[in-house]
Design a protein around this motif. Structure first.
Motif, PDB file in Angstrom:
ATOM      1  N   LEU A   1       0.825  -1.206   0.000  1.00  0.00           N
ATOM      2  CA  LEU A   1       0.000   0.000   0.000  1.00  0.00           C
ATOM      3  C   LEU A   1       0.862   1.261   0.000  1.00  0.00           C
ATOM      4  O   LEU A   1       0.553   2.245  -0.688  1.00  0.00           O
ATOM      5  N   ALA A   2       1.948   1.228   0.763  1.00  0.00           N
ATOM      6  CA  ALA A   2       2.856   2.383   0.784  1.00  0.00           C
ATOM      7  C   ALA A   2       3.495   2.597  -0.589  1.00  0.00           C
ATOM      8  O   ALA A   2       3.642   3.731  -1.058  1.00  0.00           O
ATOM      9  N   PHE A   3       3.861   1.499  -1.236  1.00  0.00           N
ATOM     10  CA  PHE A   3       4.471   1.597  -2.567  1.00  0.00           C
ATOM     11  C   PHE A   3       3.478   2.152  -3.583  1.00  0.00           C
ATOM     12  O   PHE A   3       3.835   2.984  -4.423  1.00  0.00           O
ATOM     13  N   LEU A   4       2.217   1.720  -3.486  1.00  0.00           N
ATOM     14  CA  LEU A   4       1.197   2.253  -4.388  1.00  0.00           C
ATOM     15  C   LEU A   4       0.993   3.752  -4.164  1.00  0.00           C
ATOM     16  O   LEU A   4       0.813   4.514  -5.120  1.00  0.00           O
ATOM     17  N   GLY A   5       1.013   4.184  -2.900  1.00  0.00           N
ATOM     18  CA  GLY A   5       0.903   5.609  -2.625  1.00  0.00           C
ATOM     19  C   GLY A   5       2.037   6.398  -3.250  1.00  0.00           C
ATOM     20  O   GLY A   5       1.830   7.490  -3.798  1.00  0.00           O
TER      21      GLY A   5
ATOM     22  N   PHE B   1      -0.600  -0.505 -13.509  1.00  0.00           N
ATOM     23  CA  PHE B   1       0.081  -1.266 -12.457  1.00  0.00           C
ATOM     24  C   PHE B   1      -0.622  -1.072 -11.118  1.00  0.00           C
ATOM     25  O   PHE B   1      -0.736  -2.007 -10.314  1.00  0.00           O
ATOM     26  N   GLY B   2      -1.126   0.141 -10.880  1.00  0.00           N
ATOM     27  CA  GLY B   2      -1.831   0.426  -9.634  1.00  0.00           C
ATOM     28  C   GLY B   2      -3.238  -0.129  -9.591  1.00  0.00           C
ATOM     29  O   GLY B   2      -3.865  -0.114  -8.528  1.00  0.00           O
ATOM     30  N   GLY B   3      -3.763  -0.625 -10.729  1.00  0.00           N
ATOM     31  CA  GLY B   3      -5.085  -1.230 -10.743  1.00  0.00           C
ATOM     32  C   GLY B   3      -6.237  -0.259 -10.814  1.00  0.00           C
ATOM     33  O   GLY B   3      -7.386  -0.630 -10.540  1.00  0.00           O
ATOM     34  N   LEU B   4      -5.996   0.997 -11.175  1.00  0.00           N
ATOM     35  CA  LEU B   4      -7.067   1.978 -11.229  1.00  0.00           C
ATOM     36  C   LEU B   4      -8.110   1.598 -12.276  1.00  0.00           C
ATOM     37  O   LEU B   4      -7.801   0.945 -13.279  1.00  0.00           O
ATOM     38  N   SER B   5      -9.339   1.998 -12.042  1.00  0.00           N
ATOM     39  CA  SER B   5     -10.437   1.680 -12.954  1.00  0.00           C
ATOM     40  C   SER B   5     -10.432   2.661 -14.118  1.00  0.00           C
ATOM     41  O   SER B   5     -11.283   3.550 -14.231  1.00  0.00           O
TER      42      SER B   5
ATOM     43  N   LEU C   1      -1.964  18.472  -6.963  1.00  0.00           N
ATOM     44  CA  LEU C   1      -0.896  17.731  -7.610  1.00  0.00           C
ATOM     45  C   LEU C   1       0.441  18.148  -7.002  1.00  0.00           C
ATOM     46  O   LEU C   1       0.629  19.317  -6.662  1.00  0.00           O
ATOM     47  N   PRO C   2       1.356  17.196  -6.815  1.00  0.00           N
ATOM     48  CA  PRO C   2       1.365  15.822  -7.331  1.00  0.00           C
ATOM     49  C   PRO C   2       0.764  14.771  -6.394  1.00  0.00           C
ATOM     50  O   PRO C   2       0.885  13.584  -6.660  1.00  0.00           O
ATOM     51  N   PHE C   3       0.105  15.197  -5.301  1.00  0.00           N
ATOM     52  CA  PHE C   3      -0.387  14.219  -4.322  1.00  0.00           C
ATOM     53  C   PHE C   3      -1.789  13.689  -4.641  1.00  0.00           C
ATOM     54  O   PHE C   3      -2.229  12.724  -4.016  1.00  0.00           O
ATOM     55  N   ARG C   4      -2.487  14.291  -5.593  1.00  0.00           N
ATOM     56  CA  ARG C   4      -3.890  13.950  -5.828  1.00  0.00           C
ATOM     57  C   ARG C   4      -4.127  12.472  -6.165  1.00  0.00           C
ATOM     58  O   ARG C   4      -5.086  11.871  -5.674  1.00  0.00           O
ATOM     59  N   PRO C   5      -3.301  11.824  -7.001  1.00  0.00           N
ATOM     60  CA  PRO C   5      -3.584  10.416  -7.318  1.00  0.00           C
ATOM     61  C   PRO C   5      -3.254   9.440  -6.191  1.00  0.00           C
ATOM     62  O   PRO C   5      -3.714   8.295  -6.234  1.00  0.00           O
ATOM     63  N   ALA C   6      -2.449   9.847  -5.206  1.00  0.00           N
ATOM     64  CA  ALA C   6      -1.965   8.889  -4.200  1.00  0.00           C
ATOM     65  C   ALA C   6      -3.093   8.187  -3.443  1.00  0.00           C
ATOM     66  O   ALA C   6      -3.051   6.956  -3.288  1.00  0.00           O
ATOM     67  N   PRO C   7      -4.134   8.896  -2.946  1.00  0.00           N
ATOM     68  CA  PRO C   7      -5.178   8.185  -2.191  1.00  0.00           C
ATOM     69  C   PRO C   7      -5.899   7.121  -2.999  1.00  0.00           C
ATOM     70  O   PRO C   7      -6.214   6.048  -2.476  1.00  0.00           O
TER      71      PRO C   7
ATOM     72  N   VAL D   1      -3.823   3.993  -3.239  1.00  0.00           N
ATOM     73  CA  VAL D   1      -3.900   3.211  -2.001  1.00  0.00           C
ATOM     74  C   VAL D   1      -5.248   2.500  -1.905  1.00  0.00           C
ATOM     75  O   VAL D   1      -5.320   1.317  -1.529  1.00  0.00           O
ATOM     76  N   ALA D   2      -6.327   3.205  -2.258  1.00  0.00           N
ATOM     77  CA  ALA D   2      -7.652   2.581  -2.234  1.00  0.00           C
ATOM     78  C   ALA D   2      -7.720   1.399  -3.195  1.00  0.00           C
ATOM     79  O   ALA D   2      -8.360   0.374  -2.896  1.00  0.00           O
ATOM     80  N   SER D   3      -7.043   1.519  -4.328  1.00  0.00           N
ATOM     81  CA  SER D   3      -6.992   0.409  -5.272  1.00  0.00           C
ATOM     82  C   SER D   3      -6.320  -0.813  -4.659  1.00  0.00           C
ATOM     83  O   SER D   3      -6.771  -1.951  -4.853  1.00  0.00           O
ATOM     84  N   GLY D   4      -5.252  -0.578  -3.898  1.00  0.00           N
ATOM     85  CA  GLY D   4      -4.590  -1.688  -3.225  1.00  0.00           C
ATOM     86  C   GLY D   4      -5.492  -2.365  -2.214  1.00  0.00           C
ATOM     87  O   GLY D   4      -5.515  -3.605  -2.113  1.00  0.00           O
TER      88      GLY D   4
END
Length: 439
Positions: free
Chosen positions: A61-65, A117-121, A261-267, A270-273
């Motif tokens: 999860l940390a790596f995905l963030g 790779f992160g599994g986003l929809s 940005l650049p933090f917007r995609p991080a949550p 993590v939710a994807s994980g």
């Protein structure tokens, strides 16, 4: 011998150029598609490994963030690479947006691969349109023919759809109905040539045939159309809900000053994980989930959960600004709606005369048309990718009903709305619209 007035000699001379553009765009799009599939495969292996121990799960999860932060950093460098890219292509064609084509290609590739790779929809199809279109723009700039750029951007976008979906006819229709918004002999010829060549390139690597074959599709008689009318209305209502939901979630996420940005995609990474541990079926664009609907039977409660989570996860994934489109995720939601409708209708009437597979295909087509307002493309696209041309009359009927219902609810085509919002958030405007050779 006299040349046909439909395709004058000066236009036929572009046929070779269109074929070459289709080959290049097809090769690049196929490479993008291949890398996305490899990224998803590696991610699934990592997810399986992370499920063995709690510490590994936390590390995952940390790596995905962290990957989410990297994607946000890339998008901050090139904001026009965010999202699907189709609104940007429409802006380029209307002369309202500029583009550094090679920079968009680089960020789109890197961001899209990390998103997969992160599994986003998110899907590959919208980005493939932008990739093909930017190759077309680069083609026009390299040849120093700025007036021809709209022409090549359209043809490149058609090639992107053809190579991504394995659907050359839908590629041409999408370019004309959604991007170009008109029919012109020169655009038809170039788009058709580029689309067929790009499809041939895709076929060499991924094989011939529909990407989502449904073997139990059959023509429907007149007695089925009252049910299809009800289903089309339902799809129109839920399509309007998707349009408004996408805009509302995007507004909400962009209003969070603490999540720029650049933090917007991080949550959402993590939710994807987290979703991967409990509901992995909703990860990615949804190709496997649609295929599973065609060969497995799911309880209606499971279908409702999958549909609801996929719907919300798609909205959040897109709102995060990660490079990726809504094309295939919305088809997945439509397929789930078709399955749910078929099960519930069968329980209501005892035995439904419409096979579930038919309703899954019709759900994809109708939901797509209600959201994009492109019923011609939706009808042909779904028939091509599922191999269900025998049900084309029913597909067209449901698409038109869903479109009419969505229009009655006063929803605009989603890509037009997203373009309008994009123009409000960028200063990269040009005052005039470039005139192409077909104008």
């Amino acid at each position: 011998m006299r040349t046909s007035s439909l395709f004058p000699t000066r236009h036929i001379a572009r046929l070779g150029e269109g074929a070459l553009l289709g080959f290049v765009a097809g090769m690049v799009t196929v490479l993008y598609r291949y890398l996305l599939e490899q990224a998803s495969s590696v991610s699934e292996q990592a997810l399986t490994l992370a499920q063995e121990r709690v510490l590994l799960a936390l590390a995952w999860l940390a790596f995905l963030g962290f990957l989410g932060w990297v994607v946000g950093y890339l998008v901050r460098l090139e904001p026009l690479a965010a999202g699907s890219g189709i609104p940007h292509v429409k802006g380029v064609l209307s002369g309202k947006l500029q583009a550094v084509w090679w920079r968009i290609l680089l960020v789109k590739f890197a961001g899209g691969i990390l998103g997969a790779f992160g599994g986003l929809s998110l899907g590959r199809e919208g980005p493939s349109v932008q990739i093909g279109a930017m190759i077309g723009k680069g083609w026009g700039e390299i040849r120093r023919k700025p007036k021809d750029i709209p022409f090549w951007v359209t043809a490149g976008g058609a090639a992107g759809i053809a190579a991504s979906f394995g659907a050359p006819l839908a590629g041409v229709l999408f370019a004309l109905e959604e991007l170009h918004r008109g029919f012109s002999s020169v655009v038809v010829l170039a788009s058709l040539t580029a689309s067929v060549v790009a499809y041939a390139v895709s076929e060499r690597l991924f094989g011939l045939g529909p990407i989502l074959p449904f073997g139990h599709i059959r023509p429907l008689g007149p007695e089925a159309y009252p049910v299809l009318l009800l289903f089309g209305i339902l799809l129109g209502v839920l399509g309007a809900l998707f349009n408004r939901g996408l805009l509302a979630v995007s507004d909400r996420v962009s209003s969070w000053r603490w999540l720029r940005l650049p933090f917007r995609p991080a949550p959402v990474f993590v939710a994807s994980g987290i979703l991967g541990f409990f509901l992995p079926q909703v990860l990615g664009g949804g190709h496997r989930l649609i295929a599973a609907l065609g060969c497995e039977t799911f309880p209606v409660q499971v279908l409702l959960i999958l549909c609801g989570v996929k719907f919300l996860f798609t909205l959040w994934s897109y709102a995060s600004s990660t490079p990726g489109g809504i094309f295939f995720p919305l088809l997945t939601v439509g397929a789930l709606l078709g399955n749910i409708f078929g099960v519930l209708w069968g329980e209501m009437v005892g035995t439904s005369s419409i096979p579930i597979d038919n309703l899954i295909v019709l759900g994809m087509a109708g939901y797509f048309s209600a959201i994009t307002k492109a019923p011609i493309t939706g009808s042909v696209l779904i028939a091509e990718i599922t191999g269900s041309f025998s049900a084309l009359p029913a597909i067209v009927f449901v698409c038109l009903v869903a479109l009419g219902t969505s229009n009655l609810l006063r929803t605009r085509p989603i890509y037009d709305t997203l373009l309008k919002r994009l123009l409000h958030t960028t200063t990269n405007h040009t005052p005039r619209r470039p005139r192409g050779p077909d104008r």
